[in-house]
Design a protein around this motif. Sequence first.
Motif, PDB file in Angstrom:
ATOM      1  N   ILE A 129     -52.070  78.452  48.325  1.00  0.00           N
ATOM      2  CA  ILE A 129     -52.684  78.898  47.067  1.00  0.00           C
ATOM      3  C   ILE A 129     -52.334  77.889  45.978  1.00  0.00           C
ATOM      4  O   ILE A 129     -51.161  77.569  45.766  1.00  0.00           O
ATOM      5  CB  ILE A 129     -52.197  80.301  46.656  1.00  0.00           C
ATOM      6  N   GLU A 130     -53.349  77.394  45.288  1.00  0.00           N
ATOM      7  CA  GLU A 130     -53.090  76.473  44.177  1.00  0.00           C
ATOM      8  C   GLU A 130     -52.320  77.217  43.094  1.00  0.00           C
ATOM      9  O   GLU A 130     -52.615  78.370  42.786  1.00  0.00           O
ATOM     10  CB  GLU A 130     -54.407  75.942  43.598  1.00  0.00           C
ATOM     11  N   HIS A 131     -51.325  76.523  42.518  1.00  0.00           N
ATOM     12  CA  HIS A 131     -50.527  77.134  41.454  1.00  0.00           C
ATOM     13  C   HIS A 131     -50.076  76.053  40.481  1.00  0.00           C
ATOM     14  O   HIS A 131     -49.978  74.883  40.830  1.00  0.00           O
ATOM     15  CB  HIS A 131     -49.341  77.902  42.032  1.00  0.00           C
ATOM     16  N   GLU A 132     -49.853  76.485  39.266  1.00  0.00           N
ATOM     17  CA  GLU A 132     -49.433  75.560  38.222  1.00  0.00           C
ATOM     18  C   GLU A 132     -48.470  76.251  37.274  1.00  0.00           C
ATOM     19  O   GLU A 132     -48.401  77.485  37.233  1.00  0.00           O
ATOM     20  CB  GLU A 132     -50.633  75.019  37.448  1.00  0.00           C
ATOM     21  N   VAL A 133     -47.726  75.448  36.514  1.00  0.00           N
ATOM     22  CA  VAL A 133     -46.809  75.945  35.496  1.00  0.00           C
ATOM     23  C   VAL A 133     -47.361  75.510  34.147  1.00  0.00           C
ATOM     24  O   VAL A 133     -47.564  74.311  33.921  1.00  0.00           O
ATOM     25  CB  VAL A 133     -45.386  75.368  35.691  1.00  0.00           C
ATOM     26  N   THR A 134     -47.613  76.487  33.270  1.00  0.00           N
ATOM     27  CA  THR A 134     -48.117  76.139  31.946  1.00  0.00           C
ATOM     28  C   THR A 134     -47.038  75.423  31.140  1.00  0.00           C
ATOM     29  O   THR A 134     -45.836  75.562  31.416  1.00  0.00           O
ATOM     30  CB  THR A 134     -48.593  77.390  31.184  1.00  0.00           C
ATOM     31  N   GLU A 135     -47.471  74.668  30.164  1.00  0.00           N
ATOM     32  CA  GLU A 135     -46.560  73.854  29.369  1.00  0.00           C
ATOM     33  C   GLU A 135     -45.487  74.700  28.688  1.00  0.00           C
ATOM     34  O   GLU A 135     -45.761  75.757  28.136  1.00  0.00           O
ATOM     35  CB  GLU A 135     -47.351  73.076  28.311  1.00  0.00           C
ATOM     36  N   VAL A 136     -44.267  74.211  28.754  1.00  0.00           N
ATOM     37  CA  VAL A 136     -43.130  74.858  28.102  1.00  0.00           C
ATOM     38  C   VAL A 136     -43.011  74.327  26.679  1.00  0.00           C
ATOM     39  O   VAL A 136     -43.089  73.119  26.459  1.00  0.00           O
ATOM     40  CB  VAL A 136     -41.830  74.591  28.895  1.00  0.00           C
ATOM     41  N   LYS A 137     -42.838  75.243  25.735  1.00  0.00           N
ATOM     42  CA  LYS A 137     -42.644  74.867  24.330  1.00  0.00           C
ATOM     43  C   LYS A 137     -41.335  75.478  23.861  1.00  0.00           C
ATOM     44  O   LYS A 137     -41.196  76.696  23.786  1.00  0.00           O
ATOM     45  CB  LYS A 137     -43.809  75.356  23.481  1.00  0.00           C
ATOM     46  N   MET A 138     -40.369  74.612  23.581  1.00  0.00           N
ATOM     47  CA  MET A 138     -39.037  75.072  23.199  1.00  0.00           C
ATOM     48  C   MET A 138     -39.032  75.682  21.798  1.00  0.00           C
ATOM     49  O   MET A 138     -39.685  75.181  20.898  1.00  0.00           O
ATOM     50  CB  MET A 138     -38.033  73.920  23.267  1.00  0.00           C
ATOM     51  N   LYS A 139     -38.267  76.767  21.664  1.00  0.00           N
ATOM     52  CA  LYS A 139     -38.066  77.417  20.362  1.00  0.00           C
ATOM     53  C   LYS A 139     -36.719  77.034  19.778  1.00  0.00           C
ATOM     54  O   LYS A 139     -36.438  77.336  18.635  1.00  0.00           O
ATOM     55  CB  LYS A 139     -38.126  78.939  20.512  1.00  0.00           C
ATOM     56  N   THR A 140     -35.885  76.385  20.580  1.00  0.00           N
ATOM     57  CA  THR A 140     -34.549  75.995  20.156  1.00  0.00           C
ATOM     58  C   THR A 140     -34.278  74.575  20.627  1.00  0.00           C
ATOM     59  O   THR A 140     -34.889  74.107  21.582  1.00  0.00           O
ATOM     60  CB  THR A 140     -33.478  76.951  20.739  1.00  0.00           C
TER      61      THR A 140
END
Length: 196
Positions: A170-181
């Motif tokens: 199954i194709e899978h991806e991780v959405t972009e991480v945006k740091m809050k700290t």
Amino acid sequence: MNVTVYEINKLPVAVIDNFYSEDELDAIWSEINFLNRDNKLLLPSVTGAAKDGDDYMKRGHGLFLYGLYNDAEKNSEIVKCSKKMFSIADELIDYHYFFRYIKDSEKDDVLLNYYENADYYKSHTDQSTVSCISWLHKEPKGYLGGDMILNKNFAISCLNNRIIVFPSIIEHEVTEVKMKTEESGYGRYSIVHFIT
């Protein structure tokens, strides 16, 4: 543990919340902190992440634990705890016969990943039969994003101590991480258990 099973293109996807016990989490975090302290996590070019032509589809760091330790099953708490997947195989088989591959497997590997600001993993498949990905983060959660998208349209939120188990095709991806700290180590960790 709370188990929910979805179906994507007639293939099962299990989502399990509260997968690890508190003792297991303590042991896992102890090893993660050790690995972070020694800067052992490596770039995608070293860990062999998926590629699109000459470009790596992943931005982040990782480390295959079987390659780090002489006897990972004895010396890595992360490996020992992730092996728990094999003990719940019977329960998953009750949901779908595909999960029999977990019981019948003869080989596995474990990858620790870490994603910080602007890190992601584009849509790809894994070179295994079953992929088991658990997510962890320090509290309070220091980032937004990092969710899993399956088959380009099925989103699963990245929650602490959640694991997703699915056919590796199954194709899978991780959405972009945006740091809050800006505090180090407060990004998105994942433990990927590849079962073949």
